[in-house]
Design an enzyme around this catalytic site. Structure first.
Site, PDB file in Angstrom:
ATOM      1  N   PHE A  57      -2.218  14.128   0.846  1.00  0.00           N
ATOM      2  CA  PHE A  57      -2.554  13.526  -0.446  1.00  0.00           C
ATOM      3  C   PHE A  57      -4.061  13.407  -0.687  1.00  0.00           C
ATOM      4  O   PHE A  57      -4.478  12.873  -1.714  1.00  0.00           O
ATOM      5  CB  PHE A  57      -1.883  12.150  -0.583  1.00  0.00           C
ATOM      6  N   ARG A  85      -5.145  -7.999   2.138  1.00  0.00           N
ATOM      7  CA  ARG A  85      -4.066  -7.028   2.371  1.00  0.00           C
ATOM      8  C   ARG A  85      -2.727  -7.648   1.978  1.00  0.00           C
ATOM      9  O   ARG A  85      -1.873  -6.996   1.382  1.00  0.00           O
ATOM     10  CB  ARG A  85      -4.043  -6.574   3.836  1.00  0.00           C
ATOM     11  N   THR A  91       1.420  -0.168   0.060  1.00  0.00           N
ATOM     12  CA  THR A  91       0.777   0.960  -0.623  1.00  0.00           C
ATOM     13  C   THR A  91       1.593   1.433  -1.828  1.00  0.00           C
ATOM     14  O   THR A  91       1.036   1.699  -2.894  1.00  0.00           O
ATOM     15  CB  THR A  91       0.590   2.134   0.369  1.00  0.00           C
ATOM     16  N   ASN A 112      -2.238   3.162  -7.444  1.00  0.00           N
ATOM     17  CA  ASN A 112      -1.753   1.850  -7.019  1.00  0.00           C
ATOM     18  C   ASN A 112      -2.747   0.713  -7.218  1.00  0.00           C
ATOM     19  O   ASN A 112      -2.738  -0.276  -6.492  1.00  0.00           O
ATOM     20  CB  ASN A 112      -1.229   1.917  -5.582  1.00  0.00           C
ATOM     21  N   HIS A 115      -7.739  -0.975  -3.936  1.00  0.00           N
ATOM     22  CA  HIS A 115      -8.016  -0.690  -2.524  1.00  0.00           C
ATOM     23  C   HIS A 115      -8.414  -1.993  -1.847  1.00  0.00           C
ATOM     24  O   HIS A 115      -9.061  -2.833  -2.473  1.00  0.00           O
ATOM     25  CB  HIS A 115      -9.175   0.313  -2.397  1.00  0.00           C
TER      26      HIS A 115
HETATM   27  P1  IDP Z   1      -3.677   1.585   1.519  1.00  0.00           P
HETATM   28  O1  IDP Z   1      -4.491   1.778   0.252  1.00  0.00           O
HETATM   29  O2  IDP Z   1      -2.474   0.707   1.275  1.00  0.00           O
HETATM   30  O3  IDP Z   1      -4.505   1.148   2.694  1.00  0.00           O
HETATM   31  P2  IDP Z   1      -3.616   4.247   2.756  1.00  0.00           P
HETATM   32  O4  IDP Z   1      -2.495   4.747   3.600  1.00  0.00           O
HETATM   33  O5  IDP Z   1      -4.894   3.859   3.435  1.00  0.00           O
HETATM   34  O6  IDP Z   1      -3.036   3.025   1.872  1.00  0.00           O
HETATM   35  O7  IDP Z   1      -3.908   5.364   1.647  1.00  0.00           O
HETATM   36  C1  IDP Z   1      -5.085   5.295   0.862  1.00  0.00           C
HETATM   37  C2  IDP Z   1      -4.703   5.598  -0.562  1.00  0.00           C
HETATM   38  O8  IDP Z   1      -4.252   6.950  -0.652  1.00  0.00           O
HETATM   39  C3  IDP Z   1      -3.547   4.778  -1.134  1.00  0.00           C
HETATM   40  O9  IDP Z   1      -3.943   3.504  -1.602  1.00  0.00           O
HETATM   41  C4  IDP Z   1      -3.069   5.673  -2.265  1.00  0.00           C
HETATM   42  O10 IDP Z   1      -3.914   5.556  -3.429  1.00  0.00           O
HETATM   43  C5  IDP Z   1      -3.250   7.057  -1.660  1.00  0.00           C
HETATM   44  N1  IDP Z   1      -2.011   7.512  -1.027  1.00  0.00           N
HETATM   45  C6  IDP Z   1      -1.486   7.127   0.152  1.00  0.00           C
HETATM   46  N2  IDP Z   1      -0.327   7.743   0.425  1.00  0.00           N
HETATM   47  C7  IDP Z   1      -0.088   8.545  -0.640  1.00  0.00           C
HETATM   48  C8  IDP Z   1       0.978   9.458  -0.973  1.00  0.00           C
HETATM   49  O11 IDP Z   1       1.948   9.626  -0.225  1.00  0.00           O
HETATM   50  N3  IDP Z   1       0.853  10.108  -2.171  1.00  0.00           N
HETATM   51  C9  IDP Z   1      -0.209   9.946  -3.007  1.00  0.00           C
HETATM   52  N4  IDP Z   1      -1.227   9.099  -2.732  1.00  0.00           N
HETATM   53  C10 IDP Z   1      -1.168   8.411  -1.571  1.00  0.00           C
HETATM   54 MG    MG Z   2      -6.033   2.148   3.720  1.00  0.00          MG
END
Ligand code: IDP
Ligand code: MG
Length: 140
Positions: A57, A85, A91, A112, A115
């Site tokens: 992604f 968090r 996420t 989403n 961050h």
């Molecule tokens: P987090 O923001 O909850 O810490 P992370 O796994 O660190 O999640 O991923 C960073 C960002 O990457 C997520 O907030 C989201 O915007 C994007 N992301 C994560 N997984 C996916 C996915 O499966 N599809 C599309 N975007 C994703």
């Molecule tokens: Mg993260």
């Protein structure tokens, strides 16, 4: 008290939810110690999320994070990293607990809304990524 970094993402800023999310976070007990609105370049977004470089992604994430302005901010609270968090939720908003920012304001796993740093060490680096010592007079 400790500090963490939040970023209101382009989906949240673009749909005029920034004020509501900020009010929600203030209501949850966070104090804003630094804040600005800016547009990330591809290089900046790619560097910020470099830890995800190998993930499927990554390109979509960089594209999304450069699709409109973002609002990075330094938030202060007791145990700020863990508290934020918890306040933002999972996420994927479909899996986020009721009352969390992502459940209330996010569209999808990619878009989403917010961050949040995931450790004190990363919070330190992420705060420094966006805020210079000059900007950070309020957080010293
Ligand atoms: P987090 O923001 O909850 O810490 P992370 O796994 O660190 O999640 O991923 C960073 C960002 O990457 C997520 O907030 C989201 O915007 C994007 N992301 C994560 N997984 C996916 C996915 O499966 N599809 C599309 N975007 C994703
Ligand atoms: Mg993260």
């Amino acid at each position: 008290m400790s500090l963490t970094l939040a970023i209101l993402k382009p989906d949240a800023v673009g749909s005029s939810k920034a004020g509501k999310i900020l009010a929600h976070l203030e209501g949850a007990g966070f104090r804003v110690r630094a804040l600005k609105l800016l547009s990330l370049s591809k290089e900046q977004a790619g560097a910020f999320y470099a830890v995800h470089r190998e993930r499927g992604f990554y390109a979509e994430l960089v594209e999304f994070m450069t699709s409109g302005p973002v609002i990075p901010m330094v938030l202060e609270a007791d145990d700020a990293v863990a508290k934020l968090r918890g306040a933002i939720g999972a996420t994927d908003p479909a899996e986020a607990a009721p009352g969390t920012v992502r459940k209330l304001f996010a569209e999808s796993k990619g878009r989403n809304a917010i961050h949040a740093s995931d450790s004190d060490e990363n919070a330190k680096g992420e705060i420094a990524f966006f805020f210079s010592e000059y900007d950070r007079i309020a957080v010293r």
